[in-house]
Design a protein around this motif. Structure first.
Motif, PDB file in Angstrom:
ATOM      1  N   ASP A   1       0.233  -1.071   0.080  1.00  0.00           N
ATOM      2  CA  ASP A   1       0.113   0.436   0.144  1.00  0.00           C
ATOM      3  C   ASP A   1       1.237   1.090   0.085  1.00  0.00           C
ATOM      4  OD1 ASP A   1       0.675   0.186   2.517  1.00  0.00           O
ATOM      5  OD2 ASP A   1      -1.238  -0.508   3.806  1.00  0.00           O
ATOM      6  N   GLY A   2       2.184   1.429  -0.205  1.00  0.00           N
ATOM      7  CA  GLY A   2       3.493   2.291  -0.306  1.00  0.00           C
ATOM      8  C   GLY A   2       3.506   2.912   1.105  1.00  0.00           C
ATOM      9  N   LEU A   3       3.273   2.141   1.659  1.00  0.00           N
ATOM     10  CA  LEU A   3       4.371   2.914   3.017  1.00  0.00           C
ATOM     11  C   LEU A   3       5.706   2.011   3.223  1.00  0.00           C
ATOM     12  CD1 LEU A   3       1.654   2.693   5.611  1.00  0.00           C
ATOM     13  CD2 LEU A   3       1.895   4.598   4.844  1.00  0.00           C
ATOM     14  N   ASN A   4       6.378   2.940   3.802  1.00  0.00           N
ATOM     15  CA  ASN A   4       7.777   3.259   4.369  1.00  0.00           C
ATOM     16  C   ASN A   4       8.091   2.240   5.354  1.00  0.00           C
ATOM     17  OD1 ASN A   4       8.765   3.069   1.751  1.00  0.00           O
ATOM     18  ND2 ASN A   4       8.727   4.900   1.840  1.00  0.00           N
ATOM     19  N   LEU A   5       8.392   1.616   5.897  1.00  0.00           N
ATOM     20  CA  LEU A   5       8.239   0.644   7.508  1.00  0.00           C
ATOM     21  C   LEU A   5       9.581   0.685   7.652  1.00  0.00           C
ATOM     22  CD1 LEU A   5       5.666  -1.449   7.539  1.00  0.00           C
ATOM     23  CD2 LEU A   5       5.342   0.758   7.590  1.00  0.00           C
TER      24      LEU A   5
ATOM     25  N   ASP B   1       0.428   5.609   8.926  1.00  0.00           N
ATOM     26  CA  ASP B   1      -0.278   5.494   7.390  1.00  0.00           C
ATOM     27  C   ASP B   1      -1.926   6.392   7.894  1.00  0.00           C
ATOM     28  OD1 ASP B   1      -2.649   3.990   6.161  1.00  0.00           O
ATOM     29  OD2 ASP B   1      -2.349   1.582   6.838  1.00  0.00           O
ATOM     30  N   PRO B   2      -2.259   6.711   6.493  1.00  0.00           N
ATOM     31  CA  PRO B   2      -3.094   7.921   6.468  1.00  0.00           C
ATOM     32  C   PRO B   2      -4.848   7.071   6.880  1.00  0.00           C
ATOM     33  CG  PRO B   2      -2.164   7.283   4.554  1.00  0.00           C
ATOM     34  CD  PRO B   2      -1.209   6.317   5.388  1.00  0.00           C
ATOM     35  N   VAL B   3      -4.827   5.824   6.878  1.00  0.00           N
ATOM     36  CA  VAL B   3      -5.733   5.103   7.042  1.00  0.00           C
ATOM     37  C   VAL B   3      -5.816   4.516   8.310  1.00  0.00           C
ATOM     38  CG1 VAL B   3      -7.662   3.943   5.955  1.00  0.00           C
ATOM     39  CG2 VAL B   3      -6.273   4.789   3.904  1.00  0.00           C
TER      40      VAL B   3
END
Length: 290
Positions: free
Chosen positions: A20-24, A78-80
């Motif tokens: 979903d595009g997040l960098n962890l 996370d924006p969600v």
């Protein structure tokens, strides 16, 4: 997969991108490629710093990966907020193993991290070489959950590390032998500096799905526990834990006769795994794995 270089002599800070595009973020401590790495998964509001002493003890005998779940530490928020849930965290863990081409790991999960470990065991059991569950099991006491709900996501700000340590001491279930200095050290693992103040090092929005969920999980966690118990398993419990009861630990032994356990005296939720009793049990457990 990104490597931002050596953050300390003992590990590298690395990043990976989930679908979903997040960098962890995770810490990567070097170790043997001949055995599965230790994969350390923190509690609800915690981060990779919790595992610093553990990682330094077992690296380089083991490679140690200390993951920060989305919304914690140096991982992106996370924006969600609805995605701040154990099934999503488990998907992120599998993504990390896939990108690193690691077929299986020894999971070390504290609290939420233990729930995520059990979820992986149920959905992808081949990724589990062995598991250490830290103060968590298939029955989660409402008393502990309700206590955590009183402070998680509150957005508190502190004028200095002393105040942060004192607040964490009030929020955290009893630790008999902790001094003020110990609580300040814990604050420095839990918090960061921001604009001249001290704040908790996580996205306050992680509380949204946690606080709206019922205290008692709707999902029966015993099948998850049965899955994780198919491989070597050690459970660490704080003697004063309000999340994992002595009764539940006894029932876990009945369900998994080969399970090992250790109770850390004078400690609530959750042991930091630097206690002599915990280290002795972990040393023996890992030695038996070879």
């Amino acid at each position: 997969m990104n490597d931002v270089g050596v953050a300390a002599t003992l590990y590298k800070d690395r990043y990976f991108t989930v679908p979903d595009g997040l960098n962890l973020h995770y810490r990567d401590y070097p170790g043997s490629a001949e055995r599965p790495p230790l994969l350390c998964l923190p509690g609800l509001t915690r981060n990779s710093r919790d595992f610093e002493e553990l990682a330094e003890r077992y690296s380089p005998r083991f490679r140690v990966l200390a993951l920060e779940f989305r919304g914690r530490g140096m991982s992106e928020y996370d924006p969600v907020p609805a995605r701040y849930t154990p099934p999503i965290y488990a998907q992120d863990v599998i993504e990390l193993l896939d990108q690193l081409q690691i077929p299986q790991a020894v999971f070390v999960g504290t609290s939420l991290g233990g729930l995520v470990s059990m979820a992986v065991a149920l959905t992808q059991p081949q990724r589990i070489a062995a598991t250490i569950l830290n103060d968590v099991g298939p029955v989660i006491n409402d008393v502990g959950v309700d206590r955590i709900k009183t402070y998680v996501g509150s957005g508190q700000r502190f004028k200095d590390w002393d105040e942060a340590g004192e607040t964490i001491a009030r929020n955290t279930q009893a630790f008999d032998n902790y001094s003020h200095d110990d609580w300040v050290r814990m604050a420095k693992r839990n918090c960061r500096e921001e604009n001249g103040e001290i704040v908790f090092d996580y996205d306050p929005a992680i509380a949204e799905p946690f606080n709206t969920a019922p205290s008692t999980p709707r999902i029966d966690l015993w099948p998850f526990f049965a899955a994780v118990a198919q491989k070597p398993l050690l459970v660490v419990r704080g003697a004063r834990s309000d999340l994992l009861s002595a009764e539940t630990l006894e029932k876990m032994h009945e369900a998994a006769p080969n399970m090992r356990s250790v109770v850390v005296p004078g400690v609530g939720h959750a042991p930091d795994l630097s206690e002599p009793e915990a280290l002795s049990a972990i040393d023996a457990f890992l030695s038996e794995l070879g």
